[in-house]
Structures are given as structure tokens and as C-alpha cells.
Design a protein around this motif. Structure first.
Motif, PDB file in Angstrom:
ATOM      1  N   TYR A 197      36.713 -74.387  25.757  1.00  0.00           N
ATOM      2  CA  TYR A 197      35.605 -73.449  25.978  1.00  0.00           C
ATOM      3  C   TYR A 197      35.679 -72.818  27.368  1.00  0.00           C
ATOM      4  CZ  TYR A 197      33.042 -74.946  21.817  1.00  0.00           C
ATOM      5  OH  TYR A 197      32.651 -75.199  20.534  1.00  0.00           O
ATOM      6  N   GLU A 246      39.537 -70.007  29.439  1.00  0.00           N
ATOM      7  CA  GLU A 246      39.033 -71.346  29.756  1.00  0.00           C
ATOM      8  C   GLU A 246      39.592 -71.900  31.062  1.00  0.00           C
ATOM      9  OE1 GLU A 246      40.623 -74.776  27.526  1.00  0.00           O
ATOM     10  OE2 GLU A 246      41.668 -73.301  26.290  1.00  0.00           O
ATOM     11  N   GLU A 261      29.558 -76.144  17.888  1.00  0.00           N
ATOM     12  CA  GLU A 261      30.824 -75.423  18.001  1.00  0.00           C
ATOM     13  C   GLU A 261      30.679 -73.977  17.525  1.00  0.00           C
ATOM     14  OE1 GLU A 261      33.646 -77.943  15.961  1.00  0.00           O
ATOM     15  OE2 GLU A 261      33.953 -79.158  17.761  1.00  0.00           O
ATOM     16  N   ASP A 272      30.546 -69.156  22.098  1.00  0.00           N
ATOM     17  CA  ASP A 272      31.840 -68.662  22.578  1.00  0.00           C
ATOM     18  C   ASP A 272      32.090 -69.060  24.027  1.00  0.00           C
ATOM     19  OD1 ASP A 272      32.419 -66.999  20.159  1.00  0.00           O
ATOM     20  OD2 ASP A 272      30.600 -65.984  20.833  1.00  0.00           O
ATOM     21  N   VAL A 273      31.026 -69.140  24.801  1.00  0.00           N
ATOM     22  CA  VAL A 273      31.084 -69.527  26.207  1.00  0.00           C
ATOM     23  C   VAL A 273      29.973 -70.539  26.442  1.00  0.00           C
ATOM     24  CG1 VAL A 273      30.906 -68.739  28.601  1.00  0.00           C
ATOM     25  CG2 VAL A 273      31.973 -67.267  26.885  1.00  0.00           C
ATOM     26  N   LEU A 274      30.264 -71.583  27.203  1.00  0.00           N
ATOM     27  CA  LEU A 274      29.237 -72.569  27.526  1.00  0.00           C
ATOM     28  C   LEU A 274      28.754 -72.352  28.949  1.00  0.00           C
ATOM     29  CD1 LEU A 274      30.718 -75.864  26.013  1.00  0.00           C
ATOM     30  CD2 LEU A 274      29.262 -74.143  24.926  1.00  0.00           C
ATOM     31  N   THR A 276      26.267 -67.304  24.175  1.00  0.00           N
ATOM     32  CA  THR A 276      26.214 -68.476  25.037  1.00  0.00           C
ATOM     33  C   THR A 276      24.822 -69.074  24.990  1.00  0.00           C
ATOM     34  OG1 THR A 276      26.753 -69.307  27.260  1.00  0.00           O
ATOM     35  CG2 THR A 276      25.560 -67.227  27.136  1.00  0.00           C
ATOM     36  N   ALA A 297      26.152 -77.842  21.948  1.00  0.00           N
ATOM     37  CA  ALA A 297      27.605 -77.677  22.065  1.00  0.00           C
ATOM     38  C   ALA A 297      28.320 -78.221  20.846  1.00  0.00           C
ATOM     39  CB  ALA A 297      28.106 -78.381  23.329  1.00  0.00           C
TER      40      ALA A 297
END
Length: 797
Positions: A485, A293, A461, A464-466, A444, A458
Motif C-alpha cells: 500500500y 509504495e 483491502e 488504494d492509499v492508506l 483513502t 485496512a
């Protein structure tokens, strides 16, 4: 009774013969018949398609039409038609083949494909971007009676996309012959649980279509390196229909974009005599990665910035019809620019495209959907989403999860369920489905809302990646707003350019159109062009330089995906018809780089870059903006007819050197200087009248299999000194002479309404491209390129 016993033993012998023969894949792309009429009698075996067109697959019927404003998909669909089409193919099977298992595999059909075999209805496929297959076994004829495949393709509901989709069986088709007991490709999953400098492991999960009737089977695993050397081998007995086992290995070479080392894994099903019953082959790449992150993306233990582009699925003049040679050309042009990652915007690509990414070294974010239940177009996938999205997602992950190039799954792009609570449950559900099938890669989605309390995807939750599209002003708040994130810039830029067009530069970035209130630009150019200086963008975007700088200086952003690597058909922002293809690409639709290509190359590679723009044909006294992209140097000095105009350097906020120069005919030269020494020079000269053409034939670098290889002919219009003439374009005629077929022509101009299948094409800003193929691969081909000033016969070896 005796006759029944004889029949039984004959059938038993056939089955055992089939069992002893490993899997055979038969290319099924040739000898199809096609029509754009629609009649259900076409499915019948006694129908004779005598007046239908003879074609080969892959096939996109839309691309063969002239562009027109009347088509219901409009500019979004590339100003080309949809409709309903039928395909038919007949094929024989020998009597000795009886007892085998046959599957017909379609790589992709757009859209709504219904399939019949010998008059028997096999089903309807909904998703236009996914592979699907049908079991033919119980419906086949053997011996003298031929088999008939009929396929109805319905792309009549328009508009159904925000870009050009193509129409028809636009990817490969193959017939697969297997033994009655066989391995299931969809249930085979290859992982590398441990990868290190000294030790790695390979785990194989697979399954049979049925248990081996209480008998114990054997599975043989063999791993070879790129030199065919055997690295590991293991043969294990198992019972039932499920298998899972690992191979322990020593040191292996790791896969990466810089060194895409692949190993060959063979999985063989053996009978009690160790004869091969069935066989699967996979390319394996050993790599490990993670997101942080704070520090971004890491590959094989090293910090690794993702230099990515988004790519749509069309291949320019080929339309949606997939050709591996053309796809390889696109990828290698991107590779030379420094690209190391591809986002498949916004749907699954061809299987063969992923094979190329494995081989050439591209990390792939594989994207599933552009919309969920909330529509973006009246007839898009939202009408099928509720019933089919989970099955389609499963199909995607199972199809592609064994590609080492894939490092992320994206479950959606700018999904409208971000804006209400329905996004939470859908996100959780789909993320769970993906992770159950593949726990080795992150999930994602490409998001637009940068406030957590307004972004319901988002809030699930479950990602894993935004990924965030655009939103440059919000980058610094993302780590706080979405704490914990990892983050990527999943789509950026949307800058607009036409290759070779240079309008006077403005002091600020121009937004065309200026806001969401305007459908089209109101102050654009009358010829539907956009300046190739990097200073025009759609209202939600920005320049290439600025977008890259915003990502470059932030370590927490794992990387960038530029919209887009290539221009694509449809979505011609900022203009209405007659514009019919996009302006977003770093490379134009014909595969010719725009100037900003060299900005990326100077930033993303160690290639020695010195690129000067614009051309040097202007009116005396015109004040011309001169830019120079460069790398590996301190500064650039500009000379006009031998006189120095001073030295300029890049800055932290500007990735090019720049001058304003009053035009005078002659030579404009840039000199790259490092440590006080000249290290590279490049010049632009004033061109005279066109007197000749130069033809560059590219093939060897883009060759794949011979049979489907294309030859790319780049034609340059030049003056008597060989300088490209940028402002006196002529019409070219590509005329086959011997052993040559014209596949398509293009010049990159987004408002050229000449059909891309037409063998006549004007040069644009001095350049055009023809795509041809040979008939007999062992013989040379000849093509005549004719203009009003010169004609040349080119030999294609």
C-alpha cells in the motif's frame, strides 16, 4: 375546441421560446427574511414576516451571539448556540418565463433543512455539509402572483459535532433557469485519459434529463486556453439521452500547484437549427499522478512531496458563513507558507472553495465523513448514516469529480469501525461506490490503528492509499505491516500555540493534557494561553518540527497533512471554557501567522526566510530563549546591541537556530550568512509606550467578484518609532463613516469572549483585524478606528 387549440399553441410557443434560451443562473442570496422563532405557520404563503430580520446569504446565525458556557454543544461547538431558524424569500416570475425549468440550489445548510415553495413541501435535507437542490417547476406562479420560499433549519440537537458547525443557510443559494430539455450537471463527468508532453485526450460524458422525443440532438464541445484561444472544437449528433465522446489534443500545459493552468470547456446542447438549448461550463486541468509504495507521490511524472494542511470549514469571525474572498485569503496565506495540498477536515467543503483550489493550485483530499454508524457525539451524523450515507457519498462524488484540484477521496476520519468487523463491509461498499462514479482517483481513509490485524478498515483491502494519523513511532513498521500500500501521513502534529505568547522554554515537548485520562491540562497558564515556542502538543501529537522531520526523511510517505493550517472555532484543547477556539493552527483565527509559520516557509519554499522570535520586551536579566527560522544559508549570527552572541545552524534534528540570551533593552539582530557573506538581516527592538496605530488594508489580492469582496484591516499598536508594542493592548472601535459595513473583528486570542461580530475589539499582543465590506462598489468607503490614545479615519478605495 377553438379555445383549446389557441391555448395549446400559446403553450407550445412558450415552450419553444424557453427551449431556445440557454441556462441562466440567478444569484439568490439577497433579500431574505429570518427569525429564530419556530412556528409551522411560517411556511404559509399568506404569512407576513414583518418583524423578521432582513439578511443576505450566506448566513450563520450562531456567530452573532456572545460566547457562553451554557450552550449545550459546549466548547466543542465553540461555546455558541444552535437552535431552530426560519428563512423566507419572495420573488416574481414573468409570464413569458412559463415553460422553463427551475431548480433551487443550496450550497449547504446546517442542519436538517426543510423547504417549501408556495406552501408545497419539497423535502428535507439531512447532511449539513453537502449541496442539494429542489425542482420548483410545477409549483411556480407567473405574472402578478409572487412566489414564496420558506426554509426551516433545525440545529437544535446538540452536541452533534466535535467542532463548531455554524447554523443556517451558510453557503450560496442560486436559482437556475433551464430549458425543459437540459443537460444534467450531476451526470456530467470530464476526464483526461491520456496526458503526455506531446498528446492529451479529453473525454466528456453527459446526459439529458429526457430524450429529445425521438429526434437527433447535437452536442458541441469547445476548449479554450486561458487567453481565450480556441484549442479544439467538435460538434456531434446523438440520439437518446446519453452522450460520451472524446477530444484529441496536441500538447497542453499541465496543471500543478506551481503552475495551475486551466482550460475552459463549454458543452452546448443544440437544436436542429444549431441554436443553443442548454450550456455547461467547466474549468479543466490536465495532470497525471500516481502513488508508489516505496517512493511516495508523483505528479506529472515527477516526485512530489505533499506539503499539506487540514482545514475546517469556518472562516474565523465570519463563522461558517462562506465568503469566497475570505476563503481566498486563507488559501493564499497557506500558499505563501508553501502549502500545496489541503485536506477538507472532515467534511465536504463549499463548491466555491474547490473553484479556488483549482485556480490557485492546491491538491485536495476531499473527505466525506467524521463518523459512520458508530457515534462520536450523541446527535452526530451516525443517527442518519444507515439511511443516507450511500446517497450522500454519491452526491459528493458527482458534485466534485470535475475539479482538477481533487486528487483523492477520503471516506472517513478516525472511524470507530476500525475496531470491529463491521468496518470491512462498510469500507468495501463505500469504496466500490466511489470507484464506480470516479475510477480516476484513489480512495483513502484516515486511520489510527497501525497493526493490520487490528485495523478492520485496512483489512477490507478496498482502499488504494492508506492514511495514518499521528503514530510517529510506528512509521517504519507501516510498509511491512501494510505491504503493497502507498502511505501518507494524513494528519499530524496537534501542536498547541497562542500567537505572541512566549513562556520559558522547557527541554522537552510538554503534553497538554498529558494523557487520555485528563480532560484538560492541569498545569496550564491562568490566562488560557499556550507558548508560541514549538514545544507544547496534545498528548497524541508532537511539535511541528518533529512531525515534519519524521515525514521528511521517509520517501515512502507521500506527504503530510498538518493539524491544522488555521485555528478554528470549537475544540479548544487543552482548556475548558472560557477557551472557545482551537490552538492547533499554524495561523491564528484572525489570519495572523504564528512563529512556526516561518519554519514551514523555510522548509517548503524558496522564499528568503529569516524570522526571529520572540519580541524584545522583557525584564532586565531575564534569560530569554531566542529562536531563528531561516533557509538558503549556512548559519545565523545573533547580535545584541551590536555585540555578537555567536553563530548557530540548523541540524538534521533541529530546524531552527537557538540561543539563550540575558535580556537587555535595545536591539536584537539576526544576520543570515551564506558562503561567509551576509545575505539577510532582521531585528527585534524593545518597544516603548503605545502612541499610534498603523492600519494595513488588504483587498486586491483577495478580490473575487466585487460584490462579496471583503477588506481586511490589520491594526498594529506601535510606539513612537513604529515598533509594535507587544504588552500594552488597547481597545479598538471600528466605526463606519461612509459606505462601509463591519462584518467582523478578531485578534486571534482563543479565550476572548467578545462576540466576533462586535465592532469593538482589543488588540492582542499588539495586533487585531477588522473585516469590512463596501456598499456601493464604485464609491470609496470611510471607517474610523478609535482608541484611547489615537483615532484614525481610513479611506477604503
Amino acid at each position: 375546441m377553438f379555445n383549446k387549440l389557441v391555448s395549446f399553441f400559446i403553450l407550445f410557443a412558450m415552450v419553444m421560446t424557453a427551449i431556445a434560451q440557454p441556462r441562466q443562473t440567478i444569484n439568490f442570496n439577497e433579500d431574505w427574511s429570518f427569525t429564530l422563532e419556530d412556528d409551522l405557520q411560517f411556511r404559509r404563503t399568506d404569512f407576513s414576516p414583518v418583524n423578521w430580520k432582513k439578511i443576505s446569504l450566506p448566513h450563520d446565525w450562531s456567530i452573532g451571539f456572545d460566547f457562553g458556557e451554557e450552550y449545550p454543544a459546549g466548547n466543542a461547538g465553540g461555546a455558541l448556540p444552535g437552535g431552530v431558524g426560519w428563512y423566507r424569500k419572495t420573488f416574481p416570475l414573468s409570464a413569458k418565463d412559463k415553460g422553463s425549468h427551475y431548480t433551487l440550489h443550496f450550497g449547504g445548510v446546517y442542519r436538517y433543512a426543510e423547504v417549501w415553495i408556495n406552501g408545497k413541501y419539497l423535502g428535507k435535507n439531512i447532511n449539513g455539509y453537502l449541496s442539494f437542490e429542489h425542482d420548483l417547476t410545477s409549483h411556480l406562479h407567473y405574472g402578478n402572483e409572487e412566489n414564496v420560499i420558506a426554509v426551516r433549519v433545525d440545529n437544535s440537537l446538540q452536541p452533534n459535532s466535535r467542532w463548531y458547525t455554524g447554523s443556517g443557510i451558510y453557503r450560496d443559494v442560486r436559482l437556475e433557469k433551464r430549458s425543459p430539455i437540459h443537460l444534467l450537471r450531476a451526470e456530467t463527468f470530464i476526464t483526461t485519459p491520456e496526458v503526455s508532453a506531446d498528446r492529451s485526450t479529453l473525454r466528456v460524458q453527459t446526459a439529458l434529463n429526457q430524450a429529445m422525443s425521438g429526434k437527433t440532438g447535437k452536442l458541441q464541445l469547445k476548449l479554450h486556453d486561458k487567453n481565450k484561444k480556441l484549442i479544439a472544437e467538435q460538434t456531434l449528433a446523438f440520439s437518446g439521452s446519453q452522450f460520451e465522446e472524446g477530444l484529441s489534443l496536441g500538447r497542453v500545459d499541465l496543471w500543478s500547484p506551481d503552475s495551475p493552468t486551466l482550460y475552459d470547456l463549454s458543452i452546448s446542447l443544440l437544436d436542429s437549427s444549431d441554436e443553443v438549448i442548454d450550456h455547461l461550463q467547466y474549468a479543466v486541468g490536465f495532470r497525471h499522478f500516481h502513488f508508489d509504495e516505496h517512493k511516495g507521490f508523483f505528479l506529472n511524472g515527477q516526485s512530489f512531496k505533499l506539503f499539506g494542511v487540514c482545514l475546517h470549514h469556518d472562516l474565523g469571525a465570519l463563522g461558517a458563513a462562506f465568503n469566497k474572498s475570505a476563503a481566498k485569503r486563507q488559501l493564499l496565506i497557506m500558499k505563501d507558507m508553501g502549502v500545496n495540498a489541503i485536506r477538507t477536515a472532515h467534511n465536504p467543503p463549499a463548491e466555491e472553495f474547490l473553484d479556488l483550489c483549482d485556480e490557485l493550485g492546491f491538491l485536495v483530499q476531499n473527505e466525506s465523513y467524521d463518523m459512520w454508524a458508530k457515534r462520536k457525539n450523541k446527535f452526530d451524523y451516525h443517527i442518519d448514516f444507515k439511511e443516507h450515507h450511500i446517497a450522500d457519498l454519491i452526491s459528493l462524488v458527482k458534485r466534485d469529480r470535475n475539479h482538477p484540484s481533487i486528487f483523492m477521496w477520503s471516506i472517513g476520519n478516525e472511524i470507530r469501525e476500525q475496531f470491529d468487523s463491521t468496518g470491512i463491509a462498510l469500507t468495501k461498499n463505500m469504496a466500490e461506490v466511489v470507484k464506480a462514479l470516479d475510477p480516476t482517483r484513489p480512495v483513502t481513509a484516515a486511520l489510527t490503528e497501525t497493526n493490520f490485524d487490528k485495523n478492520f478498515i485496512a483489512q477490507a483491502e478496498a482502499l488504494d492509499v492508506l492514511g495514518f494519523n499521528y503514530k510517529y513511532f510506528d512509521y517504519d513498521k507501516l510498509p511491512t505491516e501494510f505491504k503493497g500500500y502507498p502511505l501518507i501521513a494524513s494528519e499530524t502534529t496537534s501542536a498547541l500555540q497562542t500567537r505572541g505568547v512566549y513562556d520559558p522554554l522547557q527541554d522537552t515537548i510538554q503534553l497538554w493534557p498529558a494523557s487520555s485520562k485528563d480532560k484538560f491540562v492541569t498545569n496550564g497558564n491562568p490566562d488560557f494561553t499556550v507558548s508560541a515556542y514549538d514545544n507544547v502538543a496534545a498528548y497524541w501529537g508532537t511539535s511541528h518540527e518533529r512531525a515534519w522531520l519524521e515525514v521528511k526523511k521517509r520517501d515512502f510517505l507521500g506527504g503530510i497533512f498538518v493539524w491544522t493550517g488555521f485555528d478554528y472555532l470549537g475544540e479548544p484543547v487543552p482548556y475548558p471554557y472560557p477557551a472557545r477556539s482551537s490552538y492547533y493552527g499554524v495561523v491564528d483565527l484572525a489570519g495572523l501567522p504564528k512563529d512556526v509559520y516561518y519554519m514551514y516557509q523555510s522548509e517548503w519554499t524558496d522564499t528568503e526566510v529569516l524570522h526571529l522570535l520572540p519580541h524584545w520586551n522583557w525584564k532586565e536579566g531575564d534569560l530569554v530563549d531566542v529562536w531563528c527560522y531561516y533557509n538558503n544559508a549556512d548559519e545565523v549570527e545573533l547580535f545584541l546591541n551590536g555585540r555578537s552572541l555567536g553563530r548557530q545552524s540548523k541540524t538534521d534534528d533541529q530546524l531552527h537556530a537557538a540561543w539563550k540570551v540575558p535580556f537587555e533593552a535595545g536591539e536584537l539582530k539576526a544576520v543570515k550568512i551564506k558562503n561567509g557573506t551576509t545575505v539577510q538581516e532582521v531585528a527585534k527592538k524593545t518597544a516603548g509606550n503605545p502612541v499610534d496605530i498603523v492600519v494595513d488594508v488588504e483587498h486586491e489580492r483577495y478580490a473575487v467578484d466585487g460584490a462579496t469582496d471583503l477588506y481586511f484591516l490589520t491594526v498594529s499598536l506601535v510606539d513612537e518609532k513604529g515598533t509594535i508594542v507587544p504588552n500594552s493592548d488597547v481597545e479598538l472601535s471600528f466605526i463606519p463613516q461612509e459606505n462601509i459595513t463591519i462584518v467582523g473583528t478578531d485578534n486571534g486570542y482563543q479565550a476572548d469572549l467578545n462576540s466576533l461580530s462586535n465592532p469593538k475589539r482589543n488588540t492582542y499582543k499588539g495586533l487585531a483585524v477588522g473585516m469590512v465590506k463596501k456598499g456601493d462598489l464604485d464609491k470609496a468607503g470611510k471607517i474610523l478606528i478609535k482608541t484611547n490614545i489615537v483615532e484614525k479615519e481610513i479611506t477604503i478605495k
